[in-house]
Design an enzyme around this catalytic site. Sequence first.
Site, PDB file in Angstrom:
ATOM      1  CE  LYS A 120      -4.409  -1.831   1.137  1.00 28.79           C
ATOM      2  NZ  LYS A 120      -5.732  -1.696   1.695  1.00 28.79           N
ATOM      3  CE  LYS A 202      -5.820  -8.143  -1.285  1.00 30.06           C
ATOM      4  NZ  LYS A 202      -6.893  -8.034  -0.371  1.00 30.06           N
ATOM      5  CE  LYS A 205     -13.716  -4.437   0.409  1.00 25.88           C
ATOM      6  NZ  LYS A 205     -12.689  -3.831   1.249  1.00 25.88           N
TER       7      LYS A 205
HETATM    8  P1  ATP Z   1      -8.852  -3.132  -0.302  1.00 25.60           P
HETATM    9  O1  ATP Z   1      -8.776  -3.293  -1.773  1.00 25.60           O
HETATM   10  O2  ATP Z   1      -9.490  -1.855   0.115  1.00 25.60           O
HETATM   11  O3  ATP Z   1      -7.556  -3.388   0.414  1.00 25.60           O
HETATM   12  P2  ATP Z   1      -9.827  -5.785  -0.003  1.00 25.60           P
HETATM   13  O4  ATP Z   1     -10.624  -6.169  -1.181  1.00 25.60           O
HETATM   14  O5  ATP Z   1      -8.435  -6.305   0.110  1.00 25.60           O
HETATM   15  O6  ATP Z   1      -9.858  -4.223   0.193  1.00 25.60           O
HETATM   16  P3  ATP Z   1     -10.496  -6.143   2.804  1.00 25.60           P
HETATM   17  O7  ATP Z   1     -11.555  -5.315   3.417  1.00 25.60           O
HETATM   18  O8  ATP Z   1      -9.078  -5.747   3.063  1.00 25.60           O
HETATM   19  O9  ATP Z   1     -10.693  -6.258   1.237  1.00 25.60           O
HETATM   20  O10 ATP Z   1     -10.683  -7.662   3.249  1.00 25.60           O
HETATM   21  C1  ATP Z   1     -11.854  -8.254   3.751  1.00 25.60           C
HETATM   22  C2  ATP Z   1     -11.687  -9.753   3.821  1.00 25.60           C
HETATM   23  O11 ATP Z   1     -11.658 -10.295   2.494  1.00 25.60           O
HETATM   24  C3  ATP Z   1     -10.382 -10.198   4.482  1.00 25.60           C
HETATM   25  O12 ATP Z   1     -10.635 -11.328   5.268  1.00 25.60           O
HETATM   26  C4  ATP Z   1      -9.502 -10.546   3.331  1.00 25.60           C
HETATM   27  O13 ATP Z   1      -8.534 -11.523   3.671  1.00 25.60           O
HETATM   28  C5  ATP Z   1     -10.496 -11.109   2.329  1.00 25.60           C
HETATM   29  N1  ATP Z   1     -10.030 -10.942   0.968  1.00 25.60           N
HETATM   30  C6  ATP Z   1      -9.708  -9.759   0.372  1.00 25.60           C
HETATM   31  N2  ATP Z   1      -9.342  -9.959  -0.904  1.00 25.60           N
HETATM   32  C7  ATP Z   1      -9.421 -11.294  -1.114  1.00 25.60           C
HETATM   33  C8  ATP Z   1      -9.162 -12.136  -2.235  1.00 25.60           C
HETATM   34  N3  ATP Z   1      -8.764 -11.628  -3.388  1.00 25.60           N
HETATM   35  N4  ATP Z   1      -9.345 -13.455  -2.118  1.00 25.60           N
HETATM   36  C9  ATP Z   1      -9.766 -13.997  -0.951  1.00 25.60           C
HETATM   37  N5  ATP Z   1     -10.031 -13.265   0.150  1.00 25.60           N
HETATM   38  C10 ATP Z   1      -9.857 -11.941   0.085  1.00 25.60           C
END
Ligand code: ATP
Length: 337
Positions: A120, A202, A205
């Site tokens: 980040k 990965k 969002k």
């Molecule tokens: P951001 O893009 O804002 O960092 P994010 O999509 O990574 O957000 P988080 O709110 O950080 O989402 O994560 C929420 C949950 O979803 C956490 O338990 C995280 O491990 C899981 N998660 C996030 N991205 C993935 C993915 N690509 N595959 C599986 N699990 C995920």
Amino acid sequence: MEEREKTERKKIILSGIQPTGVFTLGNYIGAVRNWGRMQEEFQCAYFIADLHALTVRQEPAALRKQTLEAFALLLACGIDPQKSLVFIQSHVHTHSELSWILSCYTQFGELSRMTQFKDKSAKHTDNVNAGLFTYPALMAADILLYQPDFVPVGADQKQHLELTRDVAIRFNNLYGNVFTIPEAYIPKTGARVMSLQDPTRKMSKSDTNINAFVTVLDEPGVIVKKFKRAVTDSDTEICYREGKDGINNLMSIYSAVTGLSYEQIEHDFSGKGYGDFKTAVGEAVAETLRPIRENFARLMQDKTYLEDMYRKGAETASLISSRTLAKVKKKVGLLSK
Ligand code: ATP
Ligand code: LTN
């Protein structure tokens, strides 16, 4: 004896998600879907990590809207406020308070090794703030306040969970058994759903390329289109093999939504092209997500209900977490009033 078994304490589960956008398929398969499934067997607490979202610059009105939507999305994904504790992080002041104390028991070196911080800070070079760095201390506070046994998260959060355990063990060694040492609970399939545009990263969002992710609110037509555009390889065989990141990702998604094994998928699609497979994955995903989209639309019609639920959640969460915080304050030597 039977009576005693019945009253034995259920194991405690806790997890959180940031309101940084509509949940993706990765969030759903990697985390939120499992949260719903755990509600019968465990005593669960789930929350919207809005304080964590502040580590990246947010537009205030958009953050407020996304926080309410994220709360509604949790319910739409099957989290039942009658069964689980559901709340918004910033409504419960104990999180920030314990976070400060724990940051004094977390080492600079430990925080420097966090890959999410490295990723980040490389992505937001103009805003490498202290919150982004101390993010794991707040996450440790979120967790340890509720004394959970398990924390269900996607694979990307494993490192933060390990740090939480290290901090908790360190604290307990100094002051006696204050915290339960939590274990990560990471699903076997779908723990790391990859980007549809770059399958080595990965699915996230907050990705700027909307074709890289599928959200739980995307229309079926949009979902199928995004899968049709998914980046794969120049090979033709549908099989799970090293180097075939795009296909591996699609197979893992398909397996997670249909329950089919990789062998079964390889068998069903032998001799068929990537096009057919991508359409099948898109359609299966669209079908899985349909009820969530419908539930969400219904819930957003009833703001009073949502407000009622998050207020009740905050009240209970404050009560539970205050007990741990009071214990910690006493142990570290803060004078009580
Ligand atoms: P951001 O893009 O804002 O960092 P994010 O999509 O990574 O957000 P988080 O709110 O950080 O989402 O994560 C929420 C949950 O979803 C956490 O338990 C995280 O491990 C899981 N998660 C996030 N991205 C993935 C993915 N690509 N595959 C599986 N699990 C995920
Ligand atoms: N850091 C997590 C969100 C999060 C969390 C938590 C998850 C904040 N606090 C406590 C589990 C437990 C993320 O980025 N996915």
